[in-house]
Design an enzyme around this catalytic site. Sequence first.
Site, mmCIF file in Angstrom:
data_model
loop_
_atom_site.group_PDB
_atom_site.id
_atom_site.type_symbol
_atom_site.label_atom_id
_atom_site.label_comp_id
_atom_site.label_asym_id
_atom_site.label_seq_id
_atom_site.Cartn_x
_atom_site.Cartn_y
_atom_site.Cartn_z
ATOM 1 N N SER A 32 -21.702 -16.311 -21.034
ATOM 2 C CA SER A 32 -21.259 -16.325 -22.577
ATOM 3 C C SER A 32 -19.705 -15.880 -22.576
ATOM 4 C CB SER A 32 -22.162 -15.325 -23.135
ATOM 5 O OG SER A 32 -22.093 -15.520 -24.613
ATOM 6 N N LYS A 76 -16.905 -17.493 -19.981
ATOM 7 C CA LYS A 76 -15.645 -18.164 -20.363
ATOM 8 C C LYS A 76 -14.758 -17.428 -19.453
ATOM 9 C CE LYS A 76 -16.602 -17.129 -25.406
ATOM 10 N NZ LYS A 76 -17.350 -18.205 -25.944
ATOM 11 N N GLN A 120 -18.833 -23.009 -32.737
ATOM 12 C CA GLN A 120 -17.638 -22.229 -32.612
ATOM 13 C C GLN A 120 -16.273 -23.022 -32.514
ATOM 14 O OE1 GLN A 120 -17.750 -18.901 -29.790
ATOM 15 N NE2 GLN A 120 -16.702 -17.729 -31.152
ATOM 16 N N GLU A 163 -12.574 -13.433 -33.903
ATOM 17 C CA GLU A 163 -13.619 -12.512 -33.284
ATOM 18 C C GLU A 163 -13.331 -11.613 -32.291
ATOM 19 O OE1 GLU A 163 -16.971 -14.646 -32.102
ATOM 20 O OE2 GLU A 163 -17.970 -13.114 -30.923
ATOM 21 N N TRP A 211 -23.999 -22.927 -31.748
ATOM 22 C CA TRP A 211 -22.681 -22.211 -31.697
ATOM 23 C C TRP A 211 -21.992 -22.670 -30.544
ATOM 24 C CZ3 TRP A 211 -19.880 -20.453 -35.097
ATOM 25 C CH2 TRP A 211 -18.951 -19.449 -34.985
ATOM 26 N N HIS A 241 -30.322 -16.977 -24.774
ATOM 27 C CA HIS A 241 -29.121 -16.968 -24.228
ATOM 28 C C HIS A 241 -29.045 -16.055 -22.912
ATOM 29 C CE1 HIS A 241 -24.709 -17.542 -24.692
ATOM 30 N NE2 HIS A 241 -24.518 -16.281 -25.122
#
Length: 390
Positions: free
Chosen positions: A205, A209, A251, A259, A303, A339
Amino acid sequence: MTSKRSGFIALAYAFTVVLAQTCPPQIFCPVTYSDAKLPDPFTFFGGSPVQTKADWACRAAEINALFQKDELGAIPGPPTTLTASYSNKVLTITVSNGGTSISFAPTITYPTTGSAPYPAIIAYDGGSIPIPNTVATINFNIDEFAQQNDGTSRGVGKFYTLFGSNASAGAMAAWAWGVSRIIDALQITPSANINLSKIGVTGCSRNGKGAFVAGAFDSRIALTIPQESGSGGAACWRISDWQLAQGTNVQTAHEIVTENVWFSTLFNPFVNVIPTLPFDHHLLAGLVAPRGLFVIENTEYDWLGSQSTNGCMRAGQEVYKALGAADSMGFSQIGNHPHCQFPSSQQGNLTNFINKFLLGQNTNTNIIVSDGSFTFNKAQWIDWTTPTLS
Ligand code: MCU
């Protein structure tokens, strides 16, 4: 055991200087870039073509610089001093920059099978993939290194103690710098028993990244496994914006900068005018090439931008194709699971990547899997051709 860092850092610099001397100068202004499609990996910012692998090395250096300048912030070079010691499964690393120093101490979980020196995966906050009992796990506590609670985390963490709370690096750049220091430390600490040519990095998640960025920015990493990184990782900003325009709750760059502090504030001027960004995240994959890259996504959540990650990574794989290493990059995108819970149906594919890049086996890594019905409209996103680089 404590030892000073060896001459390898100086060597790395020497190589960089040689590369810089043989590459065309990087001139990025005036910034008039605009491209609604995915920027051409094989044309330099200044317009000349990439025709050879040596050209690609220069183009990669250019892309690296552009990512730092317009999105991630500056990833500093090696520190002025780095010392490391290993004891009882803890690698204690002390780095200093000028008069300031910090220490951090990743823990290492060793496999109980296989033989030393062990391959290892640097796992952001422990990671979320099943790491086999032949590979060590190096747990990198990224939050103490650069906090990521929300917008108030900017400039907070050990990285910023070292480089100042106004450092341009966002959290992902800071973590990537930390990963490079872990590898520096392993290089001068043979007692940690890690095989330096068999190092992977993973995270899920937001941490996925980050792991992707670390893999892109340190060529000592043999295998990068970003898991469900979505926007800001395996997704392309351009395709995500298009998905949003089609009505998908995905997103985007515009949202993500509100965020958290994953990106530099240098990215802010681009988030509403993404076509002016002279790269996109297909080129993050391009920076990892031709090293091992297994991108894991999850079609369960809009998302994450499943269509965007699918198209973006297909575009990124073109760099691998140009380098004659198409099967060093894989992509698996399966839904029906929460997730960051690795789906068992993908175990074989993950194992093949780990076995090839961390255990030196000859496995099939020609893996592109999706349970989504995404057709990548190449003509919509790509107006360049992929050369075979000599
Ligand atoms: C997929 O990564 C992020 C996502 O970018 C955020 O918008 C959301 O808040 O959190 C995701 C995540 O890190 O989940 C653990």
